[in-house]
Design a protein around this motif. Structure first.
Motif, PDB file in Angstrom:
ATOM      1  N   VAL A 290       0.896  -1.123  -0.005  1.00 32.01           N
ATOM      2  CA  VAL A 290      -0.049   0.014   0.187  1.00 32.01           C
ATOM      3  C   VAL A 290       0.875   1.210   0.120  1.00 32.01           C
ATOM      4  O   VAL A 290       0.612   2.136  -0.865  1.00 32.01           O
ATOM      5  CB  VAL A 290      -0.789   0.185   1.255  1.00 32.01           C
ATOM      6  CG1 VAL A 290      -1.516   1.200   1.417  1.00 32.01           C
ATOM      7  CG2 VAL A 290      -2.069  -1.149   0.979  1.00 32.01           C
ATOM      8  N   SER A 291       1.863   1.242   0.942  1.00 32.02           N
ATOM      9  CA  SER A 291       2.853   2.616   1.084  1.00 32.02           C
ATOM     10  C   SER A 291       3.539   2.490  -0.497  1.00 32.02           C
ATOM     11  O   SER A 291       3.866   3.761  -0.940  1.00 32.02           O
ATOM     12  CB  SER A 291       3.803   2.208   1.989  1.00 32.02           C
ATOM     13  OG  SER A 291       3.175   2.297   3.182  1.00 32.02           O
ATOM     14  N   ARG A 292       3.902   1.525  -0.744  1.00 31.47           N
ATOM     15  CA  ARG A 292       4.709   1.729  -2.099  1.00 31.47           C
ATOM     16  C   ARG A 292       3.768   2.148  -3.394  1.00 31.47           C
ATOM     17  O   ARG A 292       4.366   3.028  -4.129  1.00 31.47           O
ATOM     18  CB  ARG A 292       5.312   0.244  -2.589  1.00 31.47           C
ATOM     19  CG  ARG A 292       6.385  -0.232  -1.370  1.00 31.47           C
ATOM     20  CD  ARG A 292       7.213  -1.457  -2.061  1.00 31.47           C
ATOM     21  NE  ARG A 292       8.042  -1.681  -0.966  1.00 31.47           N
ATOM     22  CZ  ARG A 292       8.093  -2.771  -0.218  1.00 31.47           C
ATOM     23  NH1 ARG A 292       6.784  -3.429   0.017  1.00 31.47           N
ATOM     24  NH2 ARG A 292       9.000  -2.929   0.577  1.00 31.47           N
ATOM     25  N   ALA A 293       2.618   1.734  -3.245  1.00 32.20           N
ATOM     26  CA  ALA A 293       1.604   2.172  -4.404  1.00 32.20           C
ATOM     27  C   ALA A 293       1.292   3.596  -4.333  1.00 32.20           C
ATOM     28  O   ALA A 293       1.196   4.285  -5.169  1.00 32.20           O
ATOM     29  CB  ALA A 293       0.346   1.339  -4.258  1.00 32.20           C
ATOM     30  N   LEU A 294       1.081   4.084  -3.064  1.00 31.38           N
ATOM     31  CA  LEU A 294       0.828   5.641  -2.833  1.00 31.38           C
ATOM     32  C   LEU A 294       2.104   6.364  -3.191  1.00 31.38           C
ATOM     33  O   LEU A 294       1.968   7.304  -4.061  1.00 31.38           O
ATOM     34  CB  LEU A 294       0.635   5.837  -1.269  1.00 31.38           C
ATOM     35  CG  LEU A 294      -0.634   5.347  -0.692  1.00 31.38           C
ATOM     36  CD1 LEU A 294      -0.906   5.296   0.686  1.00 31.38           C
ATOM     37  CD2 LEU A 294      -1.793   6.237  -1.375  1.00 31.38           C
ATOM     38  N   ALA A 295       3.267   5.831  -2.965  1.00 35.81           N
ATOM     39  CA  ALA A 295       4.576   6.670  -3.320  1.00 35.81           C
ATOM     40  C   ALA A 295       4.531   6.491  -4.898  1.00 35.81           C
ATOM     41  O   ALA A 295       4.919   7.664  -5.418  1.00 35.81           O
ATOM     42  CB  ALA A 295       5.771   6.151  -2.759  1.00 35.81           C
ATOM     43  N   ALA A 296       4.449   5.574  -5.424  1.00 34.42           N
ATOM     44  CA  ALA A 296       4.384   5.297  -7.012  1.00 34.42           C
ATOM     45  C   ALA A 296       3.453   6.356  -7.590  1.00 34.42           C
ATOM     46  O   ALA A 296       3.630   7.139  -8.646  1.00 34.42           O
ATOM     47  CB  ALA A 296       4.129   4.068  -7.422  1.00 34.42           C
ATOM     48  N   ALA A 297       2.160   6.404  -6.954  1.00 35.08           N
ATOM     49  CA  ALA A 297       1.193   7.081  -7.760  1.00 35.08           C
ATOM     50  C   ALA A 297       1.315   8.700  -7.539  1.00 35.08           C
ATOM     51  O   ALA A 297       1.252   9.474  -8.319  1.00 35.08           O
ATOM     52  CB  ALA A 297      -0.330   7.015  -6.726  1.00 35.08           C
ATOM     53  N   ALA A 298       2.049   8.952  -6.383  1.00 39.09           N
ATOM     54  CA  ALA A 298       2.235  10.324  -6.061  1.00 39.09           C
ATOM     55  C   ALA A 298       3.306  10.922  -6.754  1.00 39.09           C
ATOM     56  O   ALA A 298       3.322  11.888  -7.373  1.00 39.09           O
ATOM     57  CB  ALA A 298       2.419  10.784  -4.655  1.00 39.09           C
ATOM     58  N   SER A 299       4.351   9.869  -7.148  1.00 37.41           N
ATOM     59  CA  SER A 299       5.606  10.230  -8.106  1.00 37.41           C
ATOM     60  C   SER A 299       5.124  10.535  -9.467  1.00 37.41           C
ATOM     61  O   SER A 299       5.644  11.419  -9.773  1.00 37.41           O
ATOM     62  CB  SER A 299       6.393   9.159  -7.948  1.00 37.41           C
ATOM     63  OG  SER A 299       7.479   9.169  -8.840  1.00 37.41           O
ATOM     64  N   ALA A 300       4.167   9.844 -10.067  1.00 38.24           N
ATOM     65  CA  ALA A 300       3.669   9.801 -11.240  1.00 38.24           C
ATOM     66  C   ALA A 300       2.982  11.202 -11.384  1.00 38.24           C
ATOM     67  O   ALA A 300       3.057  12.036 -12.427  1.00 38.24           O
ATOM     68  CB  ALA A 300       2.696   8.758 -11.773  1.00 38.24           C
TER      69      ALA A 300
END
Length: 224
Positions: free
Chosen positions: A22-32
């Motif tokens: 979940v944390s990795r998905a949030l970071a990836a989405a915010a990065s994009a």
């Protein structure tokens, strides 16, 4: 766009692999969304550890804690790690309470089959920190507004009543938890038959919005 600072998110960490994802998905989405490099870090139980990430930074960074209330990690662990950072770091406040989280919780309740206005018990992990209790009560008020119905508080540890004391058959349960893992599993076991237990908040699009918003507040140049 390219910002002048990178993004680091920091969650507690869990032995549950789905929880860390979940944390990795949030970071990836915010990065994009922001067009910057982002790293998902953890206080403990998973890698990379936040202390290690900030110790080897090569560029300035903004840190968005994926923690839902104030507590020892927010007051002590994170500032201590930032004090040893290898580049300038701007540390943000806990993610909650916030109206966007409340709206995401309301959406999870509907997904689970709850009816808007139905009595809800918000269940937090809990803490012995009085500031955390205040944050949890703030989250209850925000969810009551988003849900347009009565919301009570229960906690799985620390201060506050336990779910067994508050949750009744026919209630809906809103986990004030970002990720699946030990606390969500325990909540499902301890909720009475007939109660509707929603999923954790997770990497809901509204949570992505919140992470992006917090990053932009910390570094105004990170404008999409």
């Amino acid at each position: 766009m390219n910002g002048a600072a990178d993004l680091v998110t920091v969650a507690h960490g869990t032995r549950n692999l789905d929880g860390n994802q979940v944390s990795r998905a949030l970071a990836a989405a915010a990065s994009a969304r922001l067009g910057v490099s982002a790293t998902a870090a953890f206080v403990e139980l998973s890698e990379p550890l936040f202390a290690d990430v900030v110790a080897r930074l090569e560029r300035p960074a903004v840190v968005v804690p994926l923690l839902l209330s104030t507590g020892f990690h927010v007051r002590v662990d994170l500032p201590d790690a930032v004090s040893r950072a290898s580049a300038p770091v701007t540390l943000g406040a806990p993610l909650g309470p916030d109206p966007l989280l409340a709206r995401a919780q309301a959406a999870r309740l509907v997904e689970a089959g709850a009816t808007p206005g139905q009595r809800v018990v918000l269940v937090a992990a809990g803490s012995t920190d009085e500031a955390a209790t205040s944050d949890q009560l703030g989250a209850v008020a925000l969810l009551a507004r988003a849900w347009r119905g009565p919301v009570e508080l229960a906690t799985l540890s620390g201060h506050g009543p336990r779910p067994a004391e508050v949750v009744r058959p026919g209630d809906a349960v809103s986990p004030y938890l970002l990720s699946p893992g030990f606390f969500h599993d325990r909540l499902r076991r301890e909720s009475p038959e007939g109660a509707i237990v929603a999923e954790v908040i997770g990497a809901h699009p509204l949570v992505v919005d919140l992470v992006v918003e917090r990053a932009q507040q910390l570094a105004p140049q990170l404008v999409c």
